[in-house]
Design an enzyme around this catalytic site. Structure first.
Site, PDB file in Angstrom:
ATOM      1  N   GLN A 126       0.767  -1.108   0.022  1.00 53.51           N
ATOM      2  CA  GLN A 126       0.048  -0.022   0.059  1.00 53.51           C
ATOM      3  C   GLN A 126       0.792   1.287  -0.032  1.00 53.51           C
ATOM      4  O   GLN A 126       1.702   1.382   0.960  1.00 53.51           O
ATOM      5  CB  GLN A 126      -0.969   0.002   1.253  1.00 53.51           C
ATOM      6  CG  GLN A 126      -1.760   1.064   1.529  1.00 53.51           C
ATOM      7  CD  GLN A 126      -2.348   1.181   2.945  1.00 53.51           C
ATOM      8  OE1 GLN A 126      -1.943   0.705   3.851  1.00 53.51           O
ATOM      9  NE2 GLN A 126      -3.674   1.512   2.913  1.00 53.51           N
ATOM     10  N   GLU A 243     -10.009  -1.732   5.825  1.00 57.71           N
ATOM     11  CA  GLU A 243      -8.774  -1.821   6.725  1.00 57.71           C
ATOM     12  C   GLU A 243      -9.144  -1.785   8.120  1.00 57.71           C
ATOM     13  O   GLU A 243      -8.577  -2.388   9.030  1.00 57.71           O
ATOM     14  CB  GLU A 243      -7.692  -0.705   6.370  1.00 57.71           C
ATOM     15  CG  GLU A 243      -6.412  -0.655   6.655  1.00 57.71           C
ATOM     16  CD  GLU A 243      -5.156   0.265   6.488  1.00 57.71           C
ATOM     17  OE1 GLU A 243      -5.837   1.346   5.628  1.00 57.71           O
ATOM     18  OE2 GLU A 243      -4.001  -0.180   6.538  1.00 57.71           O
ATOM     19  N   SER A 368      -4.077   6.601  12.674  1.00 54.34           N
ATOM     20  CA  SER A 368      -3.954   6.585  14.000  1.00 54.34           C
ATOM     21  C   SER A 368      -5.052   6.822  14.889  1.00 54.34           C
ATOM     22  O   SER A 368      -6.214   7.457  14.262  1.00 54.34           O
ATOM     23  CB  SER A 368      -2.771   7.747  14.394  1.00 54.34           C
ATOM     24  OG  SER A 368      -3.619   9.193  14.366  1.00 54.34           O
ATOM     25  N   ASN A 369      -4.892   6.255  16.343  1.00 52.44           N
ATOM     26  CA  ASN A 369      -6.391   6.241  16.882  1.00 52.44           C
ATOM     27  C   ASN A 369      -6.839   7.807  17.359  1.00 52.44           C
ATOM     28  O   ASN A 369      -7.974   7.946  17.541  1.00 52.44           O
ATOM     29  CB  ASN A 369      -5.799   5.511  18.264  1.00 52.44           C
ATOM     30  CG  ASN A 369      -6.040   4.045  17.946  1.00 52.44           C
ATOM     31  OD1 ASN A 369      -5.928   3.526  16.917  1.00 52.44           O
ATOM     32  ND2 ASN A 369      -5.877   2.969  18.949  1.00 52.44           N
ATOM     33  N   GLU A 370      -5.812   8.716  17.349  1.00 57.02           N
ATOM     34  CA  GLU A 370      -6.390  10.106  17.926  1.00 57.02           C
ATOM     35  C   GLU A 370      -7.096  10.452  16.416  1.00 57.02           C
ATOM     36  O   GLU A 370      -8.262  11.116  16.674  1.00 57.02           O
ATOM     37  CB  GLU A 370      -5.182  10.953  17.561  1.00 57.02           C
ATOM     38  CG  GLU A 370      -4.310  10.915  18.943  1.00 57.02           C
ATOM     39  CD  GLU A 370      -3.232   9.834  18.668  1.00 57.02           C
ATOM     40  OE1 GLU A 370      -3.117   9.208  17.833  1.00 57.02           O
ATOM     41  OE2 GLU A 370      -2.567   9.775  19.713  1.00 57.02           O
TER      42      GLU A 370
HETATM   43  C1  LIG Z   1       3.575  -0.616  11.305  1.00 59.76           C
HETATM   44  C2  LIG Z   1       3.088   0.312  10.435  1.00 59.76           C
HETATM   45  C3  LIG Z   1       2.815  -0.054   9.181  1.00 59.76           C
HETATM   46  C4  LIG Z   1       2.503   0.879   8.124  1.00 59.76           C
HETATM   47  N1  LIG Z   1       2.343   0.469   6.771  1.00 59.76           N
HETATM   48  C5  LIG Z   1       1.968   1.331   5.888  1.00 59.76           C
HETATM   49  C6  LIG Z   1       1.676   1.002   4.546  1.00 59.76           C
HETATM   50  O1  LIG Z   1       1.759  -0.145   4.152  1.00 59.76           O
HETATM   51  N2  LIG Z   1       1.422   2.256   3.566  1.00 59.76           N
HETATM   52  C7  LIG Z   1       1.383   3.352   4.066  1.00 59.76           C
HETATM   53  O2  LIG Z   1       0.739   3.863   3.146  1.00 59.76           O
HETATM   54  N3  LIG Z   1       1.498   3.645   5.088  1.00 59.76           N
HETATM   55  C8  LIG Z   1       1.862   2.900   6.217  1.00 59.76           C
HETATM   56  N4  LIG Z   1       2.074   3.238   7.616  1.00 59.76           N
HETATM   57  C9  LIG Z   1       2.133   4.766   7.915  1.00 59.76           C
HETATM   58  C10 LIG Z   1       0.872   5.026   8.663  1.00 59.76           C
HETATM   59  O3  LIG Z   1      -0.425   5.003   7.995  1.00 59.76           O
HETATM   60  C11 LIG Z   1       0.915   6.314   9.336  1.00 59.76           C
HETATM   61  O4  LIG Z   1       2.184   6.378  10.118  1.00 59.76           O
HETATM   62  C12 LIG Z   1      -0.362   7.075   9.934  1.00 59.76           C
HETATM   63  O5  LIG Z   1      -1.167   7.334   9.064  1.00 59.76           O
HETATM   64  C13 LIG Z   1       0.248   8.366  10.576  1.00 59.76           C
HETATM   65  O6  LIG Z   1       1.019   9.163  10.038  1.00 59.76           O
HETATM   66  P1  LIG Z   1       2.356   9.562  10.526  1.00 59.76           P
HETATM   67  O7  LIG Z   1       3.177   8.592  10.714  1.00 59.76           O
HETATM   68  O8  LIG Z   1       2.674  10.586   9.320  1.00 59.76           O
HETATM   69  O9  LIG Z   1       1.955  10.652  11.634  1.00 59.76           O
HETATM   70  P2  LIG Z   1       1.411  11.933  11.895  1.00 59.76           P
HETATM   71  O10 LIG Z   1       0.386  12.083  10.903  1.00 59.76           O
HETATM   72  O11 LIG Z   1       2.703  13.196  11.770  1.00 59.76           O
HETATM   73  O12 LIG Z   1       0.764  12.205  13.359  1.00 59.76           O
HETATM   74  C14 LIG Z   1       1.938  12.480  14.478  1.00 59.76           C
HETATM   75  C15 LIG Z   1       1.028  12.277  15.703  1.00 59.76           C
HETATM   76  O13 LIG Z   1       0.030  13.219  15.612  1.00 59.76           O
HETATM   77  C16 LIG Z   1      -1.302  12.885  15.821  1.00 59.76           C
HETATM   78  N5  LIG Z   1      -2.207  13.811  15.046  1.00 59.76           N
HETATM   79  C17 LIG Z   1      -2.098  14.259  13.768  1.00 59.76           C
HETATM   80  N6  LIG Z   1      -3.236  14.888  13.295  1.00 59.76           N
HETATM   81  C18 LIG Z   1      -3.939  14.902  14.242  1.00 59.76           C
HETATM   82  C19 LIG Z   1      -5.223  15.633  14.345  1.00 59.76           C
HETATM   83  N7  LIG Z   1      -5.906  16.396  13.475  1.00 59.76           N
HETATM   84  N8  LIG Z   1      -5.862  15.471  15.629  1.00 59.76           N
HETATM   85  C20 LIG Z   1      -5.305  14.848  16.615  1.00 59.76           C
HETATM   86  N9  LIG Z   1      -4.074  13.895  16.593  1.00 59.76           N
HETATM   87  C21 LIG Z   1      -3.419  14.250  15.440  1.00 59.76           C
HETATM   88  C22 LIG Z   1      -1.615  11.511  15.272  1.00 59.76           C
HETATM   89  O14 LIG Z   1      -2.562  10.757  15.738  1.00 59.76           O
HETATM   90  C23 LIG Z   1      -0.038  10.985  15.869  1.00 59.76           C
HETATM   91  O15 LIG Z   1      -0.188  10.554  17.076  1.00 59.76           O
HETATM   92  C24 LIG Z   1       2.222   2.268   8.461  1.00 59.76           C
HETATM   93  C25 LIG Z   1       2.853   2.898   9.819  1.00 59.76           C
HETATM   94  C26 LIG Z   1       3.179   1.769  10.575  1.00 59.76           C
HETATM   95  C27 LIG Z   1       3.391   2.166  12.144  1.00 59.76           C
END
Ligand SMILES: Cc1cc2nc3c(=O)[nH]c(=O)nc-3n(C[C@H](O)[C@H](O)[C@H](O)COP(=O)(O)OP(=O)(O)OC[C@H]3O[C@@H](n4cnc5c(N)ncnc54)[C@H](O)[C@@H]3O)c2cc1C
Length: 386
Positions: A126, A243, A368-370
């Site tokens: 993905q 998902e 993310s759960n948030e």
């Molecule tokens: C094990 C694993 C597998 C993954 N596999 C894939 C994959 O196969 N393909 C793919 O495309 N992606 C994948 N991901 C990426 C995943 O989808 C992202 O890590 C996730 O969407 C969070 O994005 P970020 O890491 O950029 O964090 P950010 O978006 O930068 O967020 C950082 C923190 O801020 C919080 N936050 C951000 N915005 C808000 C808001 N508006 N309100 C409240 N809180 C907020 C978030 O909840 C988080 O705690 C994977 C991630 C992991 C850990």
């Protein structure tokens, strides 16, 4: 909802159980995140499943499935986990892209991709997240520029699970100049296409769980766009529903982990305070509650219902349950949890420490759960946007 199984469902359970007993590899397969060899061993397992038409039991027979309902899928999953069968290397394909193809794919796309997917011939990754677009997925900047019957893809993806060794990816791209949710398309592309560079990202334990994907003028046919041009956001949200909702994490996984946790507690309880027993019981009850809730959702879907924003509640529940289960196991084991064999393969629940590290990611991936809590607040409870 009926709380017992029909004779037909019981016969089906026996059929799955017999096949698993005869076919599940006796030894753990090597990890699919560490070496090409481990990845290919898991591909062979996908092929074996598909030979028995167990690759994806709910799919039409024409694509290698058995056209079974969701209740039988849940029974299949229970037997799969009971048998200790290998983790599905193609889960992004069969559980996420597969249902999306079923809903939005053309006949040609279904014929080209689904059978190969069920057979493990194409393992999918993905490719949604980008360095500046995780929770805020509408911020993706990778572009698809139309050039006649082709798109030219440019940009960078990150955190793409299993993309180090996978064959194809489904990615979210935007028309140059478009903004936010508009002008996006979901495009399928081979990971060995000219212009694609994959850079593995090693986890702290050395496993190559993720890859960055760089796209430099990668040409793909317009026929490999899934859904209408510019409708990528809508298609992606359907995938995200699969998902978080039902398929990616079946209850059997947590029920099996909860019974292993109960056995671990039984073997160690003399040295443990009563509060640990209460946590074990809570996890066991939560796993059962999750199963009942999924059976209820499956019954509703079979009766023609839909799954909406409540898929976010599922996602929060299974991810927090997984952390609690593994945290309790580590507390029971104490420092013994760190004594693990060199190569345990992809079997988190046999290796509580490894399982714990993976469980910690549950509240992050699949949205993310948030973010899930925001969705519940706004779309289920009707609260104003923060
Ligand atoms: C094990 C694993 C597998 C993954 N596999 C894939 C994959 O196969 N393909 C793919 O495309 N992606 C994948 N991901 C990426 C995943 O989808 C992202 O890590 C996730 O969407 C969070 O994005 P970020 O890491 O950029 O964090 P950010 O978006 O930068 O967020 C950082 C923190 O801020 C919080 N936050 C951000 N915005 C808000 C808001 N508006 N309100 C409240 N809180 C907020 C978030 O909840 C988080 O705690 C994977 C991630 C992991 C850990």
């Amino acid at each position: 909802m009926k709380l017992d199984y029909t004779p037909d469902q019981q016969r089906f359970r026996q059929e799955v159980r017999s096949w698993m007993t005869a076919n599940v590899p006796p030894a753990r397969l090597p990890s699919f995140d560490l070496t090409r060899e481990g990845f290919e061993a898991h591909r062979d397992w996908e092929r074996k499943l598909s030979e028995g038409r167990w690759g994806m039991v709910t799919w039409p027979e024409a694509y290698g499935g058995r056209e079974l309902d969701l209740i039988r899928w849940l029974i299949f999953e229970e037997e799969y986990y009971r048998a200790g069968a290998p983790t599905r290397v193609n889960q992004n394909g069969i559980f996420l892209l597969g249902p999306t193809l079923m809903e939005f794919g053309t006949d040609d796309q279904k014929a080209r991709f689904l059978t190969r997917m069920a057979a493990g011939d194409d393992i999918w990754a993905q490719a949604w997240s980008e360095p500046g677009a995780g929770s805020d997925l509408a911020a993706v900047r990778s572009t698809c520029t139309r050039d006649g019957d082709e798109y030219v893809l440019n940009g960078q993806k990150i955190w793409s699970s299993r993309a180090v060794f996978a064959d194809w990816a489904f990615g979210l791209f935007r028309e140059p100049g478009s903004e936010r949710h508009k002008g996006m398309s979901l495009i399928l592309f081979p990971l060995d296409a000219p212009g694609v560079t994959r850079r593995p990202i090693a986890r702290m334990d050395g496993e190559l769980v993720f890859a960055e994907i760089f796209l430099d003028n990668v040409r793909v046919p317009v026929a490999d766009r899934l859904g209408d041009e510019g409708q990528g956001w809508h298609v992606c949200m359907a995938t995200a529903g699969f998902e978080r909702g039902l398929m990616l994490r079946s209850p059997a996984r947590y029920q099996m982990a909860a019974s292993k946790l109960a056995a671990l507690y039984e073997a160690n309880k003399k040295q443990l305070p009563a509060s640990v027993g209460e946590r074990v019981a809570q996890s066991w009850m939560d796993a059962e509650a999750y199963a009942l809730s999924i059976y209820s959702t499956a019954s509703r879907l079979e009766a023609g219902g839909t799954i909406g924003p409540e898929s976010s509640t599922n996602k929060i529940f299974w991810s927090e349950l997984d952390v609690a289960l593994h945290q309790t196991a580590l507390d029971i084991l104490g420092s013994r949890a760190e004594l693990v064999a060199q190569d345990q393969g992809n079997a988190p629940d046999d290796n509580w420490l490894d399982g714990y590290i993976f469980a910690l990611a549950g509240p992050i991936y699949a949205g993310s759960n948030e973010i899930q809590r925001n969705i519940i607040a706004e779309r289920m409870l009707g609260l104003p946007r923060a």
